[in-house]
Write a protein that holds these residues in place. Structure first.
Motif, short mmCIF file in Angstrom:
data_model
loop_
_atom_site.label_atom_id
_atom_site.label_comp_id
_atom_site.label_asym_id
_atom_site.label_seq_id
_atom_site.Cartn_x
_atom_site.Cartn_y
_atom_site.Cartn_z
N GLY A 1 0.93 -1.28 -0.10
CA GLY A 1 0.01 0.07 0.10
C GLY A 1 0.92 1.16 0.06
O GLY A 1 1.97 1.13 -0.33
N TYR A 2 0.19 2.23 -0.07
CA TYR A 2 0.75 3.66 0.01
C TYR A 2 1.97 3.90 1.20
O TYR A 2 1.47 3.69 2.16
CB TYR A 2 -0.42 4.80 0.02
N PHE A 3 3.30 4.43 0.77
CA PHE A 3 4.21 4.41 1.66
C PHE A 3 4.31 3.21 2.38
O PHE A 3 4.60 3.22 3.76
CB PHE A 3 4.01 5.42 2.41
N ASN A 4 4.14 2.13 2.07
CA ASN A 4 4.29 0.86 2.71
C ASN A 4 5.78 0.22 2.79
O ASN A 4 6.17 -0.94 3.40
CB ASN A 4 3.37 -0.05 2.45
N PHE A 5 6.58 0.75 1.85
CA PHE A 5 8.06 0.24 1.80
C PHE A 5 8.77 0.05 3.29
O PHE A 5 9.31 -0.69 3.52
CB PHE A 5 8.65 1.11 1.12
N PRO A 6 8.79 1.24 4.12
CA PRO A 6 9.50 1.27 5.39
C PRO A 6 8.86 0.03 6.50
O PRO A 6 9.57 -0.46 7.03
CB PRO A 6 9.08 2.76 5.99
N THR A 7 7.32 0.07 6.27
CA THR A 7 6.80 -1.05 7.13
C THR A 7 7.39 -2.48 6.71
O THR A 7 7.87 -3.40 7.47
CB THR A 7 5.29 -1.16 7.16
N TYR A 8 7.34 -2.76 5.31
CA TYR A 8 7.67 -3.86 4.84
C TYR A 8 9.19 -4.22 5.22
O TYR A 8 9.42 -5.39 5.59
CB TYR A 8 7.63 -4.07 3.31
N TYR A 9 9.94 -3.21 4.80
CA TYR A 9 11.51 -3.56 5.16
C TYR A 9 11.95 -3.54 6.52
O TYR A 9 12.55 -4.65 6.89
CB TYR A 9 12.19 -2.32 4.52
N GLU A 10 11.23 -3.13 7.57
CA GLU A 10 11.36 -3.37 8.83
C GLU A 10 10.99 -4.69 9.25
O GLU A 10 11.66 -5.22 10.14
CB GLU A 10 10.60 -2.19 9.65
N HIS A 11 9.83 -5.12 8.54
CA HIS A 11 9.34 -6.42 9.16
C HIS A 11 10.50 -7.63 8.45
O HIS A 11 10.58 -8.43 9.14
CB HIS A 11 8.15 -6.75 8.67
N TYR A 12 10.48 -7.29 7.39
CA TYR A 12 11.50 -8.53 6.63
C TYR A 12 13.10 -8.35 6.57
O TYR A 12 13.88 -9.50 6.43
CB TYR A 12 11.00 -8.81 5.22
N TYR A 13 13.50 -7.29 6.66
CA TYR A 13 14.94 -7.08 6.53
C TYR A 13 15.57 -6.17 7.69
O TYR A 13 16.25 -5.55 7.52
CB TYR A 13 15.30 -6.24 5.11
N ARG A 14 15.06 -6.60 8.82
CA ARG A 14 15.50 -5.72 10.07
C ARG A 14 17.20 -5.85 10.06
O ARG A 14 17.82 -5.00 10.71
CB ARG A 14 15.05 -6.33 11.29
N GLU A 15 17.73 -7.16 9.74
CA GLU A 15 19.08 -7.03 10.06
C GLU A 15 20.00 -6.35 9.00
O GLU A 15 20.90 -6.10 9.49
CB GLU A 15 19.46 -8.79 10.01
N ASP A 16 19.13 -5.82 8.22
CA ASP A 16 20.02 -4.87 7.05
C ASP A 16 19.89 -3.39 7.52
O ASP A 16 20.37 -2.70 6.67
CB ASP A 16 19.76 -5.11 5.71
N MET A 17 19.16 -3.21 8.39
CA MET A 17 18.92 -1.79 8.84
C MET A 17 19.99 -1.12 9.32
O MET A 17 20.69 -1.81 10.29
CB MET A 17 17.47 -1.73 9.42
N LEU A 18 20.31 0.23 9.08
CA LEU A 18 21.42 0.85 9.79
C LEU A 18 20.73 1.76 10.71
O LEU A 18 21.43 2.08 11.85
CB LEU A 18 21.97 1.78 8.61
N TYR A 19 19.54 2.12 10.59
CA TYR A 19 18.64 3.04 11.76
C TYR A 19 17.60 2.16 12.29
O TYR A 19 17.31 0.90 12.05
CB TYR A 19 18.23 4.24 11.12
N GLU A 20 16.91 2.86 13.26
CA GLU A 20 15.89 1.97 14.19
C GLU A 20 14.93 1.88 13.25
O GLU A 20 13.99 0.96 13.42
CB GLU A 20 15.59 2.84 15.26
N THR A 21 14.68 2.79 12.53
CA THR A 21 13.34 2.94 11.54
C THR A 21 13.79 2.79 9.95
O THR A 21 14.75 3.41 9.80
CB THR A 21 12.37 3.96 11.88
N ALA A 22 12.93 2.30 9.27
CA ALA A 22 13.50 2.18 7.98
C ALA A 22 13.24 3.59 7.10
O ALA A 22 12.16 4.14 7.69
CB ALA A 22 12.70 1.07 7.14
N GLN A 23 13.70 3.85 6.12
CA GLN A 23 13.58 5.07 5.39
C GLN A 23 12.94 4.81 4.09
O GLN A 23 12.58 3.68 3.90
CB GLN A 23 14.90 5.85 5.15
N LEU A 24 12.64 5.86 3.24
CA LEU A 24 11.92 5.61 2.00
C LEU A 24 13.08 4.75 1.25
O LEU A 24 14.23 4.90 1.28
CB LEU A 24 11.63 6.94 1.30
#
Length: 123
Positions: A1-24
């Protein structure tokens, strides 16, 4: 859905994140694809293609008068602006900014002006 990329990324790729929350996604095609799906991405690509076709049609219509009217050069400028948007869009999330949509509106408006002027000349 609209602006759903950060939510999806946080859920499935948490180990690849550099910050606490995913960006655009920082790419216009990835953003459109994740926001609207394959259908929306295809429509977005068709709009881009149609914008290039519109300016090509303007150049074709005004090629004979390219030294006396500014329309040919304006169409070239709109093409350059669209290329600039597409290249910048590979690194910055600017899909929903007005740049592309204003360029599209100017292209369609310029084509209408050129057609109207050519119709007036032929009468």
């Amino acid at each position: 859905g609209y602006f759903n990329f950060p939510t999806y990324y946080e859920h499935y790729y948490r180990e690849d994140m550099l910050y606490e929350t995913a960006q655009l996604p920082h790419n216009i095609f990835i953003q459109v694809g994740t926001d609207t799906g394959v259908t929306g991405l295809c429509i977005f690509l068709m709009i881009i293609y149609r914008s290039f076709r519109t300016t090509a049609e303007i150049r074709k219509l005004t090629e004979a008068d390219r030294t006396t009217t500014p329309y040919y050069r304006l169409a070239r400028g709109l093409d350059s602006a669209l290329w600039g948007f597409l290249i910048a869009g590979q690194f910055v999330t600017v899909t929903y900014y007005p740049y592309f949509w204003v360029n599209l509106a100017l292209s369609v408006s310029l084509k209408n002006v050129v057609k109207r002027e050519l119709d007036m000349k032929s009468q």
